[in-house]
Design an enzyme around this catalytic site. Sequence first.
Site, short mmCIF file in Angstrom:
data_model
loop_
_atom_site.label_atom_id
_atom_site.label_comp_id
_atom_site.label_asym_id
_atom_site.label_seq_id
_atom_site.Cartn_x
_atom_site.Cartn_y
_atom_site.Cartn_z
N ASN A 436 0.83 -1.21 0.00
CA ASN A 436 0.00 0.00 0.00
C ASN A 436 0.86 1.26 0.00
OD1 ASN A 436 0.98 -0.57 2.60
ND2 ASN A 436 -0.48 0.87 3.45
N CYS A 438 2.07 2.89 2.35
CA CYS A 438 3.16 2.97 3.35
C CYS A 438 3.88 1.63 3.52
CB CYS A 438 2.61 3.44 4.69
SG CYS A 438 1.63 4.93 4.58
N GLU A 440 3.15 -1.29 4.56
CA GLU A 440 2.96 -2.20 5.70
C GLU A 440 1.79 -3.15 5.49
OE1 GLU A 440 1.62 0.59 5.52
OE2 GLU A 440 0.09 1.03 7.00
#
Lengths: 781, 332
Positions: A436, A438, A440
Amino acid sequence: MTVTQEKTVPEQRRHVMQVRKRNGDLEPVDVNKIVKAVERWVGDLDEVDPLRVATRTITGLYDGATTAELDKLSIQTAAELTGEEPQYSRLAARLLAAYVDKEVRGQGVATFSQSIRYAHQLGLIGDETAAFVARNARKLDDAVDLRNDQKFEYFGLRTVADRYLLKHPETRLVVETPQYWLLRVACGLSTNPGEAIGFYRLMSSLAYLPSSPTLFNSGTRHTQMSSCFLVDSPRDELDSIYERYHQVAKLSKFSGGIGISWSRIRGRGALIRGTNGRSNGIVPFLRTLDAGVAAVNQGGRRKGAACVYLEPWHPDVEEFLELRDNTGEESRRTHNLNLANWIPDEFMRRVEADGDWSLIDPSDAPELPDLHGEAFDEAYRAAEKKAVKTVKARDLYARMMRTLAQTGNGWMTFKDRSNALSNQVGAPGNTIHLSNLCTEILEVNSDDETAVCNLGSVNLAAHVTADGIDWDKLRATVRTAVVFLDRVIDINYYPSAQAAASNPRWRPVGLGLMGLQDVFFARRLAFDSDEARELSTRIQEEILLTALETSAGLAAEFGAHPAFAETRAAGGALHPDLWGATPTQTDRWASLRQRVAEHGLRNSLLVAIAPTATIASIAGCYECIEPQVSNLFKRETMSGEFLQINTYLVRELKVRGLWTAETRERIKRAEGSVQDIASLPAQVREVFRTAWELPQRALIDLAAARAPYVDQSQSLNLFLSAPTIGKLSSMYLYAWKSGLKTTYYLRSRPATRIQQATVAIVAPDAVACSLENPESCEACQ
Amino acid sequence: MTLLDPGMDLTLRPMRYPAFFDRFKDAIKNTWTVEEVDLHSDLADLAKLSPAERHLVSRLVAFFATGDTIVANNLVLNLYQHVNSPEGRLYLSRQLFEEAVHVQFYLNLLDTYVPDERERHDAFAAVENIPSIARKAEFCFKWIDSIFSLRELRTREDRRAFLLNLICFAACIEGLFFYGAFAYVYFLRSRGLLHGLASGTNWVFRDESMHMAFAFDVVETVRREEPDLFDDELTAAVTEMLAEAVECEVGFAEDLLEQGISGLSLSDMRAYLEHVADRRLATLGLPPVYGSRNPFAFMELQDVQELSNFFERRVSAYQVGVTGTVSFDDDF
């Protein structure tokens, strides 16, 4: 705006400075009145001096200023003293809380239930939450605990006041206080008042916070509370591409961050049969995506944001890596998109072996994005005979490293590892195609399923005592957190049909953490010590284990999530098993296995470590798993600039009588480092190293050690002051070999900096040879 | 041969002033372009400003409209001619490019902030029409003209005149006028206003810091080579020049702040400018004149590392021109 040409006549300067009251009258500025107003909020803050705040406020004032300006200036003035004494940050927060309180009460709102009724009338609160609060008004009103306002630091509360509290649509005045806000968030997710109050208390103590979309939208008319959306690559056709633009815009509008793959779209020069023309490749399409993302404003709170994932065999990969360069042709740049490489192991192996690497058009090998592991390796090798171009694997790798060094972007995420170690990849046809925004979140998706994840983070700083981690409290926090993360899935508003199709089936959540650095400071552990690594791993085991237990309990009550049969857990394998890790709490794991075998799990995934930039600010702790970047730094946000000082260090220095103007200046001159302060024992200096001073190998080792207990992934930033291709290529190869699924930003520092304006000048130096920096000095050659 | 000896030296090996070359290389790593700065996000803020703040911003824009062009002109007309070192001229060429980027940035600022064509013209006319800006411009022109007729620095007097011009542009114009302007921008920034302007200014400020540092390098080099140029007479001239610059800038502040801005009083602004002036003197190895302390906490914020939330702002901390080759056993 206009350029003023006419010269206005300055007001008559008076000898006594005056302020204009709210009723329009002028009155002389009275220092004692300001002192009194400040003193009211001092309480336990024994190091602050109200007179100092008052006199400095008056110095900054102009004649004829309003009392509202005076109030604001005194808050700002208190905040600006934080660099000398961290307690001023608390004082400023309290003054701000009082200011906000006055603003809310000024609109005739005296209780929580009144604020909800008022905001409902204004069209801000959803009908269900309004009715829930009306039914339980007395209980909820009594639950509001104003003392918890005192837990905020100034930066946290300023962020809350500017961006999280609901505002009147016309006047822009806030219509809820910080405590009303958290109670509103709790009510939006609760079915009875007891539950709401329990959740409110947890958040109000700042021991846990859900992610921003939940904090923004819970209880409102648009209950989009998820942080992350993972959109599969459009199919290699125009309609699908434009459908994705539309979907991304909708998802973005309600505060979601977007990850989107582009690996299925044919590259530059590939044949388009329909028109017998040649494709212009992916860049022009990504430019459109870029503009679309920038156009969406998330309720004035932040701009939309997206990350594009591309596999490195794509023929346009080299142009892709230049999308964020600040030179070159503007028509081939995308300044708003983030970029990530979705890398198969085969690529890394060829880099290591210094082999060739084939770029293959997806229209010639459409199966590649859906394959991973050995199946991918075989298909890739077979497709190589259709290669559009062959490059040296190392040349492309070096290009990736350069992009990382120059832009921080082009994140290295590993496709095979991500798929091999995911609970969701338990049945044929289920593939994780990307991470995604970020890095994670790792969830399967497809053309008609957009993966969704809602997040929250435990504040570890609130779970550490003089004796170590408060494990009971941590377990209790995780249990509550998982229940309410799970709840979001049912109440959530899904902006796209593809998102609505995926989330109820998989019910993934992402419980993360923040304040790991706080724990290490409190326990006086060096970030790269064995003890730190061990403690971080044990915390992570506790979080995953408790989260799984809670999810199994929810499954017993409400049933397993519908796709449970397609998961690896259904076959008996839990995440630590996929890693071959040996957990320490063997009995609990054993009984968990039995419960999973019996009831399944309510959630396919439970743990993801998100960056927590904003919620860590609100909670006043260090971000997720990150080391501190500096003992003294500023944060720049939409609300302004804020000085942040390491309060653990200040305490340490105070005990030693070292917290002096001279020390402060030295720390500032050293850009937040304490390594030159010889009067601090070496052991202490070791604890207070910054991210720039730590071996990055240790960050990777810590991440790899906790990874068996993170069933999605971690937003792992790495830090190099002066990156070179050599250092970067060594570091990322190590990260891959350590088995990490993903990495995030590469942080680096500017080559030169703004001349410091407030530290003393060092007298002119007559020596031309810069021995300290022989690399850039030619005098000795 | 000394640095100020007349001529067009072409010799880069052996290199006489490698420190200048290092500055040239460092400057290249800081390359940025105007397109990277999003000024449109400022428009919403502009609409929110009070009349007093709007007046301040309007004056600032008018000053920025011509400020960097003046500096670029002096560089071409005076500095480049007399700094007789090819590596020094490399740096000056780079500086000239940066000044051009700044001019473009402030032009872009003007076009974005001021939609009306007439008012844009007025901004450029400010250098003549608005007394507080005209006074600063006259100060600059006076010092450009002071050595404009010198083709070669033959005499001691010529060289002293050159040094004064150099110090004027480094200490008074880039080092004081611009630092004054930056303070207003950072004040607004600390109040959460005009982020676009502030992020561009961060980059401008970073460049200007290098320009000053280079100019002071030149001064120190000349001091080493010809110490007798640095006598009491020069000290007196520098001190007087800086005092005049402070008064020009205080006059500008009186204009900008005439309607009253809470948190930015005229007395604080004067103290700040005096503090900056003392710092310039200190850099030149001269005693302070004012003894004022910096009253602005928001300027202290400029001295510490920034950490941006990437959702909100572009991070200005990356370098260009990263070098090296792939390797697997480097230390990290």
